[in-house]
Structure formats: structure tokens, C-alpha cells
Design a protein around this motif. Structure first.
Motif, PDB file in Angstrom:
ATOM      1  N   PRO A 130      -1.401 -35.350   8.610  1.00 16.29           N
ATOM      2  CA  PRO A 130      -0.503 -34.211   8.377  1.00 16.29           C
ATOM      3  C   PRO A 130       0.610 -34.479   7.363  1.00 16.29           C
ATOM      4  O   PRO A 130       0.875 -33.631   6.513  1.00 16.29           O
ATOM      5  CB  PRO A 130       0.101 -33.933   9.756  1.00 16.29           C
ATOM      6  CG  PRO A 130      -0.732 -34.653  10.733  1.00 16.29           C
ATOM      7  CD  PRO A 130      -1.469 -35.727  10.026  1.00 16.29           C
ATOM      8  N   ILE A 131       1.263 -35.647   7.432  1.00 18.99           N
ATOM      9  CA  ILE A 131       2.362 -35.895   6.501  1.00 18.99           C
ATOM     10  C   ILE A 131       1.830 -35.986   5.074  1.00 18.99           C
ATOM     11  O   ILE A 131       2.403 -35.410   4.149  1.00 18.99           O
ATOM     12  CB  ILE A 131       3.158 -37.164   6.881  1.00 18.99           C
ATOM     13  CG1 ILE A 131       3.854 -36.984   8.224  1.00 18.99           C
ATOM     14  CG2 ILE A 131       4.188 -37.490   5.799  1.00 18.99           C
ATOM     15  CD1 ILE A 131       4.583 -38.220   8.713  1.00 18.99           C
ATOM     16  N   LYS A 132       0.719 -36.692   4.903  1.00 14.61           N
ATOM     17  CA  LYS A 132       0.132 -36.826   3.568  1.00 14.61           C
ATOM     18  C   LYS A 132      -0.277 -35.462   3.012  1.00 14.61           C
ATOM     19  O   LYS A 132       0.013 -35.147   1.850  1.00 14.61           O
ATOM     20  CB  LYS A 132      -1.071 -37.759   3.615  1.00 14.61           C
ATOM     21  CG  LYS A 132      -1.725 -37.974   2.274  1.00 14.61           C
ATOM     22  CD  LYS A 132      -2.893 -38.937   2.392  1.00 14.61           C
ATOM     23  CE  LYS A 132      -3.591 -39.129   1.062  1.00 14.61           C
ATOM     24  NZ  LYS A 132      -4.717 -40.060   1.194  1.00 14.61           N
ATOM     25  N   SER A 133      -0.923 -34.652   3.827  1.00 15.37           N
ATOM     26  CA  SER A 133      -1.345 -33.317   3.380  1.00 15.37           C
ATOM     27  C   SER A 133      -0.146 -32.453   3.020  1.00 15.37           C
ATOM     28  O   SER A 133      -0.138 -31.785   1.974  1.00 15.37           O
ATOM     29  CB  SER A 133      -2.170 -32.624   4.471  1.00 15.37           C
ATOM     30  OG  SER A 133      -3.337 -33.352   4.735  1.00 15.37           O
ATOM     31  N   LEU A 134       0.865 -32.463   3.875  1.00 17.57           N
ATOM     32  CA  LEU A 134       2.062 -31.668   3.610  1.00 17.57           C
ATOM     33  C   LEU A 134       2.788 -32.175   2.362  1.00 17.57           C
ATOM     34  O   LEU A 134       3.279 -31.370   1.555  1.00 17.57           O
ATOM     35  CB  LEU A 134       2.982 -31.687   4.831  1.00 17.57           C
ATOM     36  CG  LEU A 134       4.163 -30.728   4.814  1.00 17.57           C
ATOM     37  CD1 LEU A 134       3.722 -29.283   4.577  1.00 17.57           C
ATOM     38  CD2 LEU A 134       4.926 -30.829   6.128  1.00 17.57           C
ATOM     39  N   LEU A 135       2.829 -33.482   2.180  1.00 17.91           N
ATOM     40  CA  LEU A 135       3.466 -34.037   0.986  1.00 17.91           C
ATOM     41  C   LEU A 135       2.749 -33.563  -0.273  1.00 17.91           C
ATOM     42  O   LEU A 135       3.390 -33.171  -1.248  1.00 17.91           O
ATOM     43  CB  LEU A 135       3.518 -35.563   1.054  1.00 17.91           C
ATOM     44  CG  LEU A 135       4.210 -36.255  -0.124  1.00 17.91           C
ATOM     45  CD1 LEU A 135       5.656 -35.787  -0.282  1.00 17.91           C
ATOM     46  CD2 LEU A 135       4.155 -37.774   0.050  1.00 17.91           C
ATOM     47  N   TRP A 136       1.418 -33.592  -0.258  1.00 14.34           N
ATOM     48  CA  TRP A 136       0.661 -33.086  -1.410  1.00 14.34           C
ATOM     49  C   TRP A 136       1.009 -31.624  -1.699  1.00 14.34           C
ATOM     50  O   TRP A 136       1.241 -31.235  -2.847  1.00 14.34           O
ATOM     51  CB  TRP A 136      -0.842 -33.216  -1.174  1.00 14.34           C
ATOM     52  CG  TRP A 136      -1.439 -34.473  -1.706  1.00 14.34           C
ATOM     53  CD1 TRP A 136      -2.025 -35.462  -0.973  1.00 14.34           C
ATOM     54  CD2 TRP A 136      -1.531 -34.895  -3.068  1.00 14.34           C
ATOM     55  NE1 TRP A 136      -2.476 -36.469  -1.801  1.00 14.34           N
ATOM     56  CE2 TRP A 136      -2.185 -36.138  -3.088  1.00 14.34           C
ATOM     57  CE3 TRP A 136      -1.113 -34.338  -4.279  1.00 14.34           C
ATOM     58  CZ2 TRP A 136      -2.437 -36.836  -4.275  1.00 14.34           C
ATOM     59  CZ3 TRP A 136      -1.364 -35.041  -5.460  1.00 14.34           C
ATOM     60  CH2 TRP A 136      -2.014 -36.260  -5.447  1.00 14.34           C
ATOM     61  N   ILE A 137       1.046 -30.814  -0.657  1.00 13.59           N
ATOM     62  CA  ILE A 137       1.348 -29.382  -0.829  1.00 13.59           C
ATOM     63  C   ILE A 137       2.741 -29.193  -1.429  1.00 13.59           C
ATOM     64  O   ILE A 137       2.926 -28.437  -2.393  1.00 13.59           O
ATOM     65  CB  ILE A 137       1.215 -28.630   0.513  1.00 13.59           C
ATOM     66  CG1 ILE A 137      -0.251 -28.578   0.938  1.00 13.59           C
ATOM     67  CG2 ILE A 137       1.815 -27.226   0.426  1.00 13.59           C
ATOM     68  CD1 ILE A 137      -0.465 -28.151   2.385  1.00 13.59           C
ATOM     69  N   VAL A 138       3.720 -29.895  -0.890  1.00 14.50           N
ATOM     70  CA  VAL A 138       5.095 -29.733  -1.354  1.00 14.50           C
ATOM     71  C   VAL A 138       5.259 -30.292  -2.769  1.00 14.50           C
ATOM     72  O   VAL A 138       5.965 -29.701  -3.595  1.00 14.50           O
ATOM     73  CB  VAL A 138       6.091 -30.362  -0.359  1.00 14.50           C
ATOM     74  CG1 VAL A 138       7.517 -30.304  -0.878  1.00 14.50           C
ATOM     75  CG2 VAL A 138       6.003 -29.658   0.989  1.00 14.50           C
ATOM     76  N   VAL A 139       4.605 -31.390  -3.078  1.00 14.81           N
ATOM     77  CA  VAL A 139       4.663 -31.936  -4.444  1.00 14.81           C
ATOM     78  C   VAL A 139       4.057 -30.945  -5.436  1.00 14.81           C
ATOM     79  O   VAL A 139       4.623 -30.688  -6.503  1.00 14.81           O
ATOM     80  CB  VAL A 139       3.956 -33.309  -4.523  1.00 14.81           C
ATOM     81  CG1 VAL A 139       3.675 -33.708  -5.963  1.00 14.81           C
ATOM     82  CG2 VAL A 139       4.791 -34.383  -3.837  1.00 14.81           C
TER      83      VAL A 139
END
Length: 164
Positions: A130-139
Motif C-alpha cells: 500500500p505505501i509503495k502504491s500510494l507513493l507512486w500515485i502521489v509522485v
């Protein structure tokens, strides 16, 4: 604090150094993934496996330390004013994106440290999922926002964080 026309050189250097390290770890997690897979299956990692995993870990720790430094610089330095002539919701969306980026920039390495050094499986799951996926989205939102600001609204937002 008074507004300035561009971010300071330390702010820009920290931004781009962190961006490079974050992209490196997001794009090349293979060494850490291989190490984790070996450990999960009860196998012994080779020195090359450990070195590769350590590179990923050290890059993440560097992001965490740079994030602390970046916040210190951010709170002790002036920042450029919000661009004029844009819908108010864009300002709030930009603020939300930046807050999420900072939260994730801290959460990602902290969960990675908990997974790698403390062996906490839940942290490993959250870190790589989840953190990695959310980080990609926000980046991606952050980059798209900068491009929209530059090309559609013709503001100097991108310029302030690049050449000043």
C-alpha cells in the motif's frame, strides 16, 4: 516569512537529491526483493544478495535523513508565494499532495527499516504494497501538477524548483 521568487539552492538540491533516491528505490527494488524471498524460504543470502539489499536500505535511510533536513530547511527558509490567477482548489490539491508526499517519504523508509532490520512482516507488506502504491500515485500527481502548472497555467512553479 516573506515570499521569494524561487526556492533556495539548498531546498532545490534536497528536492532533487531526494527525488533521485526515491525513484531509484521505487524502480530498482530487486536486490531487496531477492534478499527477502531468500529469507522467507529459509535460504542463506549470498554476500552479493546482502550488498544489493543494503544499497536499497541505505538509499531509503538517506531519504529519511534528507527528509528531516529538508523539513528543517523548509521551516527556516522563505518559500515562493502561491501563483496568482488559478482556481483555489488547485492550491488545496497541491497542499494535500505535498502533505501526502511528506507523510509517505517518512512512512516508506520507516516501514522499510522495520521490515529489514527488525524483521516485522507486516511492515514489509505495508512497505512493498500500500505505501509503495500510494507513493507512486502521489509522485505521479506531483509531477503532473508541476507540468500542468508550467504548460497550462504558464506559472513559474516548475521553474522555481529547477533553475530558480
Amino acid at each position: 516569512m516573506s515570499a521569494r521568487s524561487a526556492y533556495s539552492v539548498p531546498q532545490r538540491v534536497l528536492h532533487w537529491l531526494m527525488a533521485l533516491l526515491i525513484f531509484f528505490n521505487l524502480l530498482f527494488p530487486d536486490g531487496m526483493n531477492a534478499w527477502r524471498r531468500l529469507i522467507r524460504h529459509g535460504q542463506v543470502p549470498t554476500p552479493a544478495d546482502i550488498s544489493s539489499a543494503n544499497i536499497h536500505a541505505y538509499a531509503g535511510i538517506a531519504v529519511l535523513l534528507l527528509a528531516v533536513l529538508r523539513l528543517a530547511v523548509r521551516f527556516s527558509s522563505d518559500v515562493p508565494a502561491t501563483p496568482d490567477g488559478q482556481p483555489a482548489f488547485l492550491h488545496y490539491l497541491a497542499q494535500l499532495t505535498h502533505v501526502l508526499l511528506y507523510v509517505l517519504i517518512f512512512a516508506m523508509p520507516l516501514s522499510g527499516i522495520a521490515a529489514y532490520y527488525l524483521g516485522i512482516d507486516t511492515a514489509a507488506f505495508v512497505h512493498g504494497g500500500p505505501i509503495k502504491s500510494l507513493l507512486w500515485i502521489v509522485v505521479v500527481l506531483h509531477v503532473l501538477g508541476a507540468l500542468v502548472q508550467h504548460f497550462y497555467f504558464r506559472s513559474d512553479v516548475l521553474r522555481r524548483m529547477t533553475i530558480g
